[in-house]
Every structure is written in structure tokens, then in C-alpha cells.
Write an enzyme that holds these catalytic residues in place. Structure first.
Site, PDB file in Angstrom:
ATOM      1  N   ASP A   7       0.858  -1.181   0.000  1.00 47.22           N
ATOM      2  CA  ASP A   7       0.000   0.000   0.000  1.00 47.22           C
ATOM      3  C   ASP A   7       0.893   1.230   0.000  1.00 47.22           C
ATOM      4  OD1 ASP A   7      -2.725   1.253   0.293  1.00 47.22           O
ATOM      5  OD2 ASP A   7      -1.766   2.058   2.095  1.00 47.22           O
ATOM      6  N   GLU A   9       1.007   5.732   0.502  1.00 44.26           N
ATOM      7  CA  GLU A   9       0.378   7.002   0.860  1.00 44.26           C
ATOM      8  C   GLU A   9       1.039   8.084   0.013  1.00 44.26           C
ATOM      9  OE1 GLU A   9      -2.237   7.119   2.580  1.00 44.26           O
ATOM     10  OE2 GLU A   9      -2.165   5.120   3.494  1.00 44.26           O
ATOM     11  N   HIS A  57      -3.725  10.692   6.034  1.00 44.11           N
ATOM     12  CA  HIS A  57      -2.671   9.822   6.565  1.00 44.11           C
ATOM     13  C   HIS A  57      -1.883  10.423   7.737  1.00 44.11           C
ATOM     14  CE1 HIS A  57      -0.202  12.407   4.076  1.00 44.11           C
ATOM     15  NE2 HIS A  57      -0.649  11.862   2.949  1.00 44.11           N
ATOM     16  N   HIS A 150      -5.027   6.352   7.842  1.00 46.79           N
ATOM     17  CA  HIS A 150      -4.395   5.479   6.862  1.00 46.79           C
ATOM     18  C   HIS A 150      -2.896   5.417   7.150  1.00 46.79           C
ATOM     19  CE1 HIS A 150      -7.647   5.404   3.563  1.00 46.79           C
ATOM     20  NE2 HIS A 150      -8.190   5.840   4.689  1.00 46.79           N
ATOM     21  N   ASP A 155      -2.184  -0.738   6.562  1.00 46.83           N
ATOM     22  CA  ASP A 155      -3.167  -1.083   5.541  1.00 46.83           C
ATOM     23  C   ASP A 155      -2.750  -2.307   4.744  1.00 46.83           C
ATOM     24  OD1 ASP A 155      -4.589   1.049   6.447  1.00 46.83           O
ATOM     25  OD2 ASP A 155      -4.493   2.237   4.602  1.00 46.83           O
TER      26      ASP A 155
END
Length: 235
Positions: A7, A9, A57, A150, A155
Site C-alpha cells: 500500500d 500514501e 494519513h 491510513h 493497511d
């Protein structure tokens, strides 16, 4: 089979307009079972952090300014990824940012043939249902109470659990893990079926115990059956 669930960000939604990747989290799986190996990194985006992205985030530019640039640790990331399939939720987004960072430093982009999109899998399994990571965690009873904002590694860890459920549940992962372990064992030791392991002597052979009924038991059974009134088999 080795797979990497990952994942990212970012500073925004589109790398083509200057948005950058600021965090990546990766979880290694073999046979759909987590191995415990992970990769996690923050990156200095060399630009500002929009407030809308920071609200998602929680990564401020003051925090990220102290982190290395993507170019400074790209080799480390690529070594961890290897040539494994890459699993992500709405994978086109994450692939887009990862490849944009690689192209920015003159490296070959990762082939889209390696992409596994859990949103696409979930859409086929649960048509019409909510497909967010939160919704899928709820559906499969995966604890996400510690997910306040997040975070790429968190995640990815949640998505790894969701991915197992989307592709057959815990049982398939356990079966595949058992196959992997069996291969590793038999490549290093003699098969258990042959009675040896790591050079240790086999257990002594035992004859199977008799299980047939004795004449006395058969006679008692016939007496019991004869005493049943209005038995179906006697009609």
C-alpha cells in the site's frame, strides 16, 4: 508462490500533476501465508503536503523532510519486491505512483502483468457491496480498531488478511503452507512416510490391532436383534 501485498500514501491523487509517494508498506506472503517479513519506508516528497492529504494519513511535511528521497532507497525496495506478483487495493492507483517514482529516477517501471487488484476480486465475489478496505474488514471480521488514520504498512497488513479471505479463506492458506513446508522438509530430510527424519531411526513397526467381532460378541448381537419387537427388517 511468493506474493507482496503493498500500500502507498501520497500527497494527492495524480502523479501526472506532481503528486508524490510519501510512504510504502509491503507484506511478504508465501502460499497466501504471511512470512513475517515486511518492508516500510517514508519518503521526502520534495514538495508541500496538501491539508486534505495530511488529514487522511497524518504525515506532515515537517516529518517527511527528515526522511530520505525515493532515489536514495529505491534499490532496497526493488530488492524486497523481487519479481513477485504485487497485490494492492485499487492497485492501479498504487502502481501508478510507484512507477512514476521509478520513472522519475530513470528506472524501468514495474510491469502491470504483476498487478493483482483486490478491488477487482472483491467486485466479482461481492457484486453491489461496498468494496473499501474498511468494508471488507468488517465483512470478514478482521479487527481494524487500531486503524485511526491510513498508514501504508498497517493497511498492507489488513489487506493481506482480506486477500486471504477473498481467495478462499484461511483453509486454502493453511493447505498451501503445508505443501510448502512439506517440500522444504523432503528436500532436506528423508520422507516421514519412509520412516526417517533427519537421520533419526524410524519408530518400531506395530501390527494393526484386530478389530473383528469375536464369536461371543456376534452371538450377543444376534440375541439383541431378535429381541426387538416389530423390527422393520422383519416385515
Amino acid at each position: 508462490m511468493r506474493e507482496i501485498v503493498f500500500d502507498t500514501e501520497t500527497t494527492g491523487l495524480d502523479p501526472k500533476t506532481g503528486d508524490r509517494m510519501v510512504e510504502i508498506g509491503c507484506v511478504e506472503m508465501v502460499g497466501r501465508v504471511e512470512t513475517g517479513r515486511t518492508y516500510h519506508a517514508y519518503y521526502n516528497p520534495e514538495r508541500d503536503m496538501p491539508s486534505a492529504a495530511e488529514a487522511v494519513h497524518g504525515l506532515s511535511i515537517s516529518f517527511l523532510e527528515t526522511k530520505p528521497k525515493f532515489s536514495e532507497s529505491a534499490d532496497e525496495l526493488l530488492e524486497f519486491l523481487g519479481d513477485a506478483p504485487l497485490v494492492a487495493h485499487n492497485a492501479g492507483f498504487d502502481f501508478g505512483f510507484l512507477n512514476a517514482e521509478l520513472e522519475r529516477i530513470g528506472r524501468e517501471p514495474i510491469s502491470m502483468d504483476r498487478m493483482v487488484d483486490t478491488v477487482a476480486i472483491a467486485r466479482k465475489r461481492h457484486p453491489g457491496a461496498k468494496l473499501s478496505l474498511d468494508a471488507l474488514c468488517t465483512r470478514y471480521g478482521i479487527d481494524r480498531s487500531h486503524r485511526v488514520k491510513h498508514g501504508a504498512l498497517l493497511d498492507a497488513e489488513l489487506l493481506a488478511q482480506v486477500y486471504v479471505e477473498l481467495t478462499g479463506g484461511r483453509q486454502i492458506g493453511l493447505e498451501l503452507a503445508a505443501e510448502t513446508i512439506e517440500v522444504e522438509i523432503t528436500s532436506q530430510t528423508v520422507s516421514f512416510e519412509r520412516g526417517m527424519s533427519d537421520g533419526k531411526p524410524a519408530r518400531p513397526h506395530r501390527e494393526p490391532r484386530p478389530h473383528s467381532a469375536s464369536p461371543e460378541e456376534i452371538a450377543r448381537h444376534k440375541e439383541f436383534i431378535a429381541g426387538i419387537e416389530n423390527a422393520i427388517w422383519a416385515r
